[in-house]
Design a protein around this motif. Structure first.
Motif, PDB file in Angstrom:
ATOM      1  N   LYS A 450       0.894  -1.230   0.030  1.00  0.00           N
ATOM      2  CA  LYS A 450       0.047  -0.045   0.179  1.00  0.00           C
ATOM      3  C   LYS A 450       0.962   1.420  -0.050  1.00  0.00           C
ATOM      4  O   LYS A 450       0.518   2.216  -0.672  1.00  0.00           O
ATOM      5  CB  LYS A 450      -0.828  -0.072   1.132  1.00  0.00           C
ATOM      6  CG  LYS A 450      -1.819   1.318   1.407  1.00  0.00           C
ATOM      7  CD  LYS A 450      -2.662   1.675   0.209  1.00  0.00           C
ATOM      8  CE  LYS A 450      -3.473   2.823   0.433  1.00  0.00           C
ATOM      9  NZ  LYS A 450      -4.281   3.160  -0.732  1.00  0.00           N
ATOM     10  N   LEU A 461      -8.645   0.614  -1.228  1.00  0.00           N
ATOM     11  CA  LEU A 461      -7.686  -0.045  -0.614  1.00  0.00           C
ATOM     12  C   LEU A 461      -6.953   0.609   0.589  1.00  0.00           C
ATOM     13  O   LEU A 461      -5.886   1.378   0.278  1.00  0.00           O
ATOM     14  CB  LEU A 461      -6.573  -0.665  -1.708  1.00  0.00           C
ATOM     15  CG  LEU A 461      -5.508  -1.725  -1.257  1.00  0.00           C
ATOM     16  CD1 LEU A 461      -6.218  -3.174  -0.816  1.00  0.00           C
ATOM     17  CD2 LEU A 461      -4.448  -2.078  -2.576  1.00  0.00           C
ATOM     18  N   GLU A 463      -5.215  -1.038   3.074  1.00  0.00           N
ATOM     19  CA  GLU A 463      -4.011  -1.842   3.576  1.00  0.00           C
ATOM     20  C   GLU A 463      -3.905  -2.883   2.664  1.00  0.00           C
ATOM     21  O   GLU A 463      -4.648  -3.838   2.350  1.00  0.00           O
ATOM     22  CB  GLU A 463      -4.111  -2.237   4.965  1.00  0.00           C
ATOM     23  CG  GLU A 463      -2.971  -3.005   5.484  1.00  0.00           C
ATOM     24  CD  GLU A 463      -1.620  -2.204   5.397  1.00  0.00           C
ATOM     25  OE1 GLU A 463      -0.455  -2.848   5.409  1.00  0.00           O
ATOM     26  OE2 GLU A 463      -1.625  -1.126   5.706  1.00  0.00           O
ATOM     27  N   LEU A 464      -2.508  -3.245   2.178  1.00  0.00           N
ATOM     28  CA  LEU A 464      -1.890  -4.236   1.617  1.00  0.00           C
ATOM     29  C   LEU A 464      -0.861  -4.704   1.901  1.00  0.00           C
ATOM     30  O   LEU A 464       0.256  -4.015   1.648  1.00  0.00           O
ATOM     31  CB  LEU A 464      -2.257  -4.265   0.130  1.00  0.00           C
ATOM     32  CG  LEU A 464      -1.844  -5.549  -0.986  1.00  0.00           C
ATOM     33  CD1 LEU A 464      -2.918  -6.676  -0.387  1.00  0.00           C
ATOM     34  CD2 LEU A 464      -1.896  -5.209  -2.174  1.00  0.00           C
ATOM     35  N   THR A 465      -0.646  -5.785   2.666  1.00  0.00           N
ATOM     36  CA  THR A 465       1.055  -6.267   3.092  1.00  0.00           C
ATOM     37  C   THR A 465       1.024  -7.675   2.784  1.00  0.00           C
ATOM     38  O   THR A 465       0.128  -8.559   3.057  1.00  0.00           O
ATOM     39  CB  THR A 465       1.005  -6.047   4.601  1.00  0.00           C
ATOM     40  OG1 THR A 465       0.892  -4.648   4.979  1.00  0.00           O
ATOM     41  CG2 THR A 465       2.446  -6.584   5.220  1.00  0.00           C
ATOM     42  N   VAL A 520      -1.019 -12.802   3.573  1.00  0.00           N
ATOM     43  CA  VAL A 520      -1.450 -11.514   3.250  1.00  0.00           C
ATOM     44  C   VAL A 520      -2.607 -10.687   4.044  1.00  0.00           C
ATOM     45  O   VAL A 520      -3.359 -11.382   4.802  1.00  0.00           O
ATOM     46  CB  VAL A 520      -1.915 -11.679   1.677  1.00  0.00           C
ATOM     47  CG1 VAL A 520      -3.408 -12.488   1.769  1.00  0.00           C
ATOM     48  CG2 VAL A 520      -2.241 -10.323   0.973  1.00  0.00           C
ATOM     49  N   MET A 522      -5.220  -7.301   4.320  1.00  0.00           N
ATOM     50  CA  MET A 522      -5.513  -6.158   3.329  1.00  0.00           C
ATOM     51  C   MET A 522      -6.830  -5.750   4.198  1.00  0.00           C
ATOM     52  O   MET A 522      -7.571  -6.166   4.953  1.00  0.00           O
ATOM     53  CB  MET A 522      -5.987  -6.567   2.156  1.00  0.00           C
ATOM     54  CG  MET A 522      -7.102  -7.815   1.977  1.00  0.00           C
ATOM     55  SD  MET A 522      -7.321  -8.345   0.287  1.00  0.00           S
ATOM     56  CE  MET A 522      -6.053  -9.181  -0.144  1.00  0.00           C
TER      57      MET A 522
END
Length: 837
Positions: A450, A461, A463-465, A520, A522
């Motif tokens: 992100k 979106l 959060e994206l980790t 993951v 998100m």
């Protein structure tokens, strides 16, 4: 997490990503404020003192804890004060009542009419004999109501003070908890005190001291398993009664007809009390001589002193004028010292580094002493010295040491790309002299996608980790002296002698585990949070008690053999369905799906049946139940039938079983085979809802387990009228064969209704409403008009309120292969008030 007992002092069982070992322990490491503690110590602590509980499962997160983190880590942080905050006083009080969580099992027994009709129908008794019995005993008793104390009270009181100044913080608390068990001679009383203090001596020196003191008194009902004094009390015929018709009260002694002691009388005349003093002090000193460098030394102690006092009063009619007494003392002391040095620095702003090095030393000492005597003749003189007979003394000592060296390097680039590497060398006194040390390592990486420029403007979106880790760890959760050949003393021909008591194994070493995880996390539309993690966990060189021929002088030797694989997925989902200033609704779901597979055994075996458990390890299969497989009742003859095993009994039985390849002769050893039923449930999790409107709130938490199975050993006693003739039975026994053409659950009368076969392996899957809380926070402006009070909350809490299951036993949540005479989980209703000053 499963709760296996309704005993107030029971500890839950916890597994993370399956059972990691077939022979060594599978319980995760419990860490409290940086110090490892025994899971049993939590019983003597006040959960109201805990600020946060974090579960660590992947290799990178657990690697720094090394030798004892092979099964994951549960990290608990106790409450602290806050800097620059005025003192806050919190007072809470709760009171509630306890009931059986599920009564279906207890009410599913024959009443007086059904039992006596069954006796006449089968010819066990004539009608005249039944009439005579009912004339003398005209009752219809629900026996569970007398062996379990419905409405047993629970009370909890807590008081804490917290705050802090410019340089110090403090948190001080005291607590009291009491719960009366539903089974007689069952209960728990706990007193706790905690003080957490930190202070800055200088800008570069910080010290802290945490003191935790607990004292508790615990009683555990001993009459489970094969005891008709509780666990099998429902064998009692319903026409008998525990109430004396002349007095309207319980019998003071033996119940006529049933010929067992009244449970309350038994508890009063056979008192037993365990008292435990639990002390967990810890302290640290932390130096920061210049920016980025931190030196920290911390030391902690885990100490317990547990005493069990047991008596049999001389007035007890079961051994009139011949009492007994025993005193058992257990003392354990664990000392932990950890030293670390950490340096954090950056290069060019975007390159951030952290280097950590450390050493840890853990030392444990245990001692036990037991003295007993018998022959006391007066209830007032019941101490050990008043017993002139059967005088006995026992003493045990044990110790172990862990020593470790570890290091960690972490790096991140511009808060987007992260990588870490951990190495640790652990030594344990539990292993052979040449194999005490082992090296473990882990590497992890994370990408915070992100933070990439091409995703900055993607508003939906949040959060994206992505993360990944791979590493190794070790397990040493076995006995303290399995590697050593030990001697003991015994008597022969009236003389003391020495004898070899255990064989030892000088080659014994660490159990090794390798784990890979991919995950993951998100956030979508600022409402949906999703975390998914895949893992593969392989355990090798397992610590297993390998069987040996008795001709060697020993039946087993602990060895490093075999391998086991666990693989699966973790999913956590919560959804902010609706949120504004006054109203919110947030449902959530989490679950773990795990598959275990035995990949290697010992002595070139394809499978091994663990004696007296009904469980087997078979290569290529999950840990499974091995039992004779029931083929039903022959509708023409009324005989029970069992399938004849395959040539390879470790292979799962063919789903299209041959009805012609059956036998009516039961032989447990010859008929046992792989049922294909898994010992461990593959799917476990929970779901719930948090909601509120202005000051009102509701929290509902459900737990579930799918694919869980238990051997219901209770049924062997309660569904066997020809074996246990004259005793009461489950209503299920009415479905037995009477004439050709009958399709029934049980064979004809005269043939044993129930054997130890696959019928006893039941689906114990369940959904349980674990907690339901309803509360109201009074408006602050209204409360403060009182003057002294800053906040007031009123609430009610229900625990284990609803249970959905097909399991016919007393409780499906038992974490075991077999259940017999269990003290089942309880349902609780609690009212409480929290006041802040």
């Amino acid at each position: 997490m499963l709760t296996s007992s309704g005993e107030p002092s029971a500890t839950p069982s916890i597994r993370l990503h399956g059972a990691g070992s077939l022979g060594a322990g599978s319980t995760p490491l419990i860490v409290l404020d940086g110090f490892p503690i025994d899971s049993g110590s939590l019983v003597s602590m006040n959960p109201e003192d805990f600020e946060d509980i974090t579960v660590l499962k992947d290799a990178s997160a657990t690697a720094i804890y090394g030798s004892r983190a092979a099964n994951g880590v549960v990290y608990i942080t106790s409450k602290k004060g806050r800097r620059g905050k005025d003192p806050v006083i919190n007072l809470s009080s709760q009171h509630g009542f306890t009931y059986l969580a599920n009564k279906d099992y207890f009410t599913n027994f024959l009443n007086t009419q059904q039992l006596t009709d069954f006796w006449v129908e089968t010819g066990y008794r004539t009608q005249e004999q039944v009439n005579a019995i009912l004339e003398e005993y005209p009752n219809d008793t629900q026996w569970y109501e007398y062996y379990y104390n419905e409405g047993a009270p629970t009370t909890q009181l807590n008081l804490n003070v917290s705050g802090g100044g410019e340089h110090s913080t403090y948190y001080i608390s005291g607590g009291y908890f009491t719960q009366e068990g539903m089974a007689y001679r069952s209960g728990f009383d706990r007193y706790t005190l905690r003080s957490n203090l930190t202070t800055d001596i200088k800008d570069w020196i910080q010290v802290g001291l945490n003191l935790s003191l607990g004292y508790d008194e615990r009683q555990t009902n001993p009459y489970g398993s094969n005891s008709t004094n509780r666990g099998l009390a429902l064998l009692a015929q319903p026409f008998y009664s525990p109430i004396n018709p002349e007095t309207g009260r319980r019998y003071e002694g033996v119940i006529p007809g049933w010929n067992r002691y009244d449970p309350q009388y038994l508890a009063d005349n056979n008192p037993s009390l365990g008292t435990n003093v639990q002390l967990n002090p810890s302290g640290f000193i932390q130096l920061q001589p210049f920016k980025g460098l931190t030196l920290r030394t911390q030391a902690g102690v885990e100490f317990y002193d547990y005493t069990i006092s047991t008596q049999r009063l001389p007035s007890y009619v079961g051994s009139l004028n011949f009492g007994s007494s025993s005193e058992e003392f257990r003392r354990g002391l664990t000392k932990t010292i950890t030293n670390t040095i950490e340096y954090k620095f950056d290069l060019g702003v975007v390159n951030n580094f952290s280097i950590l090095g450390g050493q840890e030393y853990i030392d444990f000492d245990y001692e036990r002493f037991l003295g007993s005597s018998a022959g006391q003749s007066d209830d007032r003189l019941i101490l050990l010295g008043q017993g002139p007979e059967s005088i006995s003394v026992e003493q045990d000592r044990a110790e172990y040491v862990f020593t470790s060296y570890f290091g960690r390097l972490t790096y991140d680039y511009n808060k987007k790309y992260y990588v870490d590497f951990t190495a640790r060398r652990d030594g344990s006194s539990r292993f052979g002299a040449e194999n005490r040390y082992a090296d473990f390592w882990a590497i992890g990486a994370m990408w915070k996608a992100k933070n990439e420029s091409f995703l900055q403007d993607v508003n939906w979106l949040g959060e994206l980790t992505f993360r990944a880790s791979h590493g190794t760890s070790g397990n040493a959760d076995i006995g303290n002296y399995n590697s050593l050949a030990l001697v003991g003393t015994n008597q022969y021909n009236g003389q003391n002698r020495w004898a070899l008591s255990t064989p030892g194994n000088p080659a014994l070493s660490w159990e090794n585990q390798t784990k890979t995880t991919l995950g993951v996390n998100m956030n979508l539309f600022q409402r949906l949070n999703l975390d998914v993690e895949l893992y593969n966990r392989v355990t090798e060189d397992m610590l297993i008690d390998v069987p040996y021929p008795y001709t060697t002088g020993f039946d087993e030797v602990t060895s490093n053999v075999g391998s086991l694989k666990n693989s699966g997925i973790d999913v956590t989902l919560d959804f902010n369905l609706f949120t504004n200033q006054d109203f919110y609704v947030t449902p959530y779901l989490n679950f773990n799906y795990n598959r275990n597979e035995v990949t290697e055994l010992f002595q070139d075996k394809d499978y091994w049946i663990i004696p007296n458990t009904g469980v087997s390890w078979a290569i290529g299969q999950p840990v499974s139940f091995f039992y004779p497989v029931f083929a039903g009742v022959d509708s023409e003859t009324g005989d029970a039938q069992w399938y004849v095993p395959n040539e390879d009994p470790d292979q799962i039985i063919n789903p299209n079983l041959d009805p012609n390849n059956v036998t009516t002769t039961f032989n447990s050893a010859n008929l046992q085979q792989n049922t294909g039923i898994k010992r461990y449930a593959p799917l476990n999790g929970g779901f719930g809802l948090n909601a509120g409107y202005k000051g009102f709130y509701m929290q509902a938490a459900f737990t579930f387990s799918e694919g869980k199975h238990l051997i219901n050993n209770d049924r062997y006693f309660f569904e066997n009228p020809s074996v246990f003739g004259g005793f009461n039975q489950s209503t299920a026994v009415l479905d037995y064969w009477k004439e050709p053409g009958d399709q029934t659950q049980f064979p004809r009368y005269g043939v044993q209704f129930t054997q130890f076969d696959s019928r006893l392996i039941e689906d114990a899957s369940f959904i349980r409403l674990k907690t339901l809380s309803l509360g109201y926070n009074l408006p602050r402006e209204l409360v403060q008009t009182v003057g002294l009070i800053d906040g007031l909350k009123l609430y009610v809490v229900g625990r284990n309120l609803l249970t959905w299951t097909e399991y016919s036993g007393p409780d499906p949540e038992i974490d075991s292969n077999l259940t017999l005479g269990v003290n089942p989980n309880t349902k609780q209703f609690t009212m409480g008030v929290d006041i802040a000053f």
